[in-house]
Design a protein around this motif. Structure first.
Motif, short mmCIF file in Angstrom:
data_model
loop_
_atom_site.label_atom_id
_atom_site.label_comp_id
_atom_site.label_asym_id
_atom_site.label_seq_id
_atom_site.Cartn_x
_atom_site.Cartn_y
_atom_site.Cartn_z
N ILE A 156 43.00 37.67 59.17
CA ILE A 156 41.89 36.85 58.71
C ILE A 156 41.27 37.43 57.43
O ILE A 156 40.61 36.70 56.68
N THR A 192 37.83 29.52 65.10
CA THR A 192 39.23 29.94 65.01
C THR A 192 40.07 29.22 66.05
O THR A 192 39.74 29.25 67.24
N SER A 207 36.02 34.69 67.14
CA SER A 207 37.20 35.06 67.91
C SER A 207 37.27 36.57 68.10
O SER A 207 37.20 37.33 67.14
N VAL A 238 39.37 28.04 60.83
CA VAL A 238 40.59 28.80 60.56
C VAL A 238 41.64 28.33 61.56
O VAL A 238 41.56 28.63 62.75
#
Length: 503
Positions: A156, A192, A207, A238
């Motif tokens: 990420i 996420t 997350s 995401v």
């Protein structure tokens, strides 16, 4: 009273009930390809046979252009494809194209007059445009994941290279690089998804499930104006897609190591603190049955040894007791396994399992230790009813146990220059079970498209804590307690009522 219904109508009722009862982020991890086929004079060509074949998996989708020369293929697994267009009286054309997660790509194909036996193969990759969405998004691809360095292997962190992304000032180092979007610098403002499964923690707000970077095929970051299916998100989404196997066996392995002997000493320090890091990672995938069943497995092991340094001023009365170097360590194991099934031309499915075991241990008794165990199982089924209708069902079962604790059971003692003893909110535990089921129905008559879905989930999160279980003493002085000297007496004392549970 008895009544009956023809078999075909029963099928319709079953599908309709499925739409009403089941759950809708399915399809978010797939891609869609739309196209128009014309001749060299730009006249549309109906009845063209279009075959979309995975370049690495051999999975095929066959379509026929309509009266407007158009075709549409939703629910495609992102990756490289070869699009073959055939029509009597024209040369066969083969066009390569690569689709990314969440993309709706449009392409134009122009056939040349000739015989079907003649083939025109387009070199390079076809240019695509997306005229269906107004959201702002960007993709980090497999090539970038393999080439760009990420020190802590938190994929990420690469999202910080995208427009609108950057490091967050607030966050938790246990979960890797913290990223913020839209300038908020708040860790909980984005959602996420991994293979369409929601990984957001209901308490932490982001997350806390780690995915091996080598298991990530690509991820797309959507910012502002995204679809209603991402209703829980704040500034960004995401959307992560994990890797799948192909028709060729392939694998990778890596080792990364650091040692204190390779590090420089702090300018103000007299010695170098102990430190070493070992990280092993490997992947392997391939066919179980050519063009039908593929598997992919990725695992990673990380072990870190370091130290917590306490260096109070020599004049501090607690320096002789607490100053020193206290060993600490992090250990994490991750595993992802995925199997893709091409049941027939109209039905496909996949099953994915993810394991994350993270443990942080400190010998320094005032530090907070951490233990996180995650088991996540997800599955999806794509049913292509016709060239214009697609139904996708996705299931997720997540079992997570998060613990925070410290070494000592002694009461907390708060002094002006130093605090010792047990933290007031530890131990804590967050046992969690999350179950979700989703169903998305896609209908695309001619140039129009409709998508409808329903979502349901069950979340059980227990909060176990022992607030002030060991008690907390607060003093206004660093002088040791003396019953005969009121200046050394504690100012306040707080004691809890015992362990509590919230659900």
């Amino acid at each position: 009273m008895r009544w009956s219904m023809p078999h075909g109508r029963w099928s319709f009722v079953v599908v309709a009930l499925g739409l009403l009862l089941f759950a809708s982020r399915a399809g978010a991890q797939t891609a869609e390809l739309r196209g128009v086929v014309t001749d060299s004079s730009s006249l549309v060509l109906p009845g063209v046979s279009v075959t979309i074949k995975g370049a690495e998996t051999g999975v095929e989708r066959s379509l026929v252009t309509d009266v407007t020369g158009s075709f549409r293929a939703p629910g495609l697994i992102p990756g490289p494809y070869r699009v073959t267009s055939e029509l009597m009286g024209f040369k066969t054309e083969v066009t390569p194209i690569t689709l990314t997660v969440g993309q709706v790509a449009e392409m134009k194909i122009a056939l040349e007059v000739g015989t079907v036996s003649e083939t025109v193969e387009v070199k390079g990759t076809a240019e695509t445009i997306d005229t269906t969405k107004s959201d702002l998004s960007a993709v980090v691809t497999t090539k970038q994941l393999d080439a760009l360095p990420v020190l802590n292997r938190g994929f990420i962190g690469l999202a910080q290279l995208l427009p609108g992304g950057g490091p967050a000032r607030t966050g938790d180092a246990r979960f890797g690089i913290q990223t913020a979007f839209g300038g908020t610098n708040v860790r909980s403002m984005y959602s996420t998804l991994i293979d369409g499964s929601n990984m957001d923690h209901p308490v932490y707000g982001f997350s806390i499930v780690n995915v091996n970077q080598d298991a990530v095929q690509e991820f797309r970051v959507l910012r502002n104006q995204y679809d209603a299916q991402y209703s829980r998100a704040g500034t960004a989404v995401v959307n992560v897609l994990t890797r799948s196997g192909t028709n060729l066996f392939h694998g990778s392995g890596s080792y990364f190591g650091r040692d204190a002997s390779l590090n420089a000493k702090n300018y103000f320090a007299t010695t170098k603190p102990p430190f070493d890091l070992t990280r092993l990672s490997g992947t392997f995938g391939g066919p179980i049955q050519q063009d039908k069943i593929h598997f992919f497995v990725a695992g990673e092991y990380m072990l870190t040894h370091s130290a917590t340094l306490i260096a109070l001023n020599k004049t501090n009365p607690f320096a002789s007791t607490w100053n020193g170097s206290y060993p600490s360590g992090d250990k994490e194991k991750t595993l992802q396994a995925k199997v893709n099934f091409q049941i027939n031309e109209n039905n496909s499915a996949w099953v994915r399992y993810a394991l994350d075991l993270l443990k942080q241990d400190y010998t320094y008794e005032l530090a907070q230790n951490y233990d996180n165990q995650v088991n996540d199982l997800a599955a999806s089924w794509n049913w292509t009813m016709s060239a214009s209708r697609l139904n996708t069902v996705t299931f997720q079962y997540l079992d997570q146990w998060t613990n925070r604790f410290d070494k000592t059971q002694a009461a907390q003692v708060v002094r002006p220059s130093f605090t010792s003893g047990r933290a007031t909110n530890l131990p804590q535990a967050f046992p969690r079970v999350h179950i979700a089921l989703s169903d998305t129905f896609f209908f695309a008559p001619r140039r129009h498209a409709f998508k409808v879905g329903v979502s349901m989930g069950h979340e059980r999160l227990d909060y176990l804590a022992d607030w002030y279980g060991g008690g907390s003493w607060t003093f206004n002085t660093d002088l040791p307690f003396d019953a005969n000297n009121s200046a050394t007496w504690p100012k306040t004392y707080i004691i809890g009522s015992g362990p509590s549970t919230q659900r």
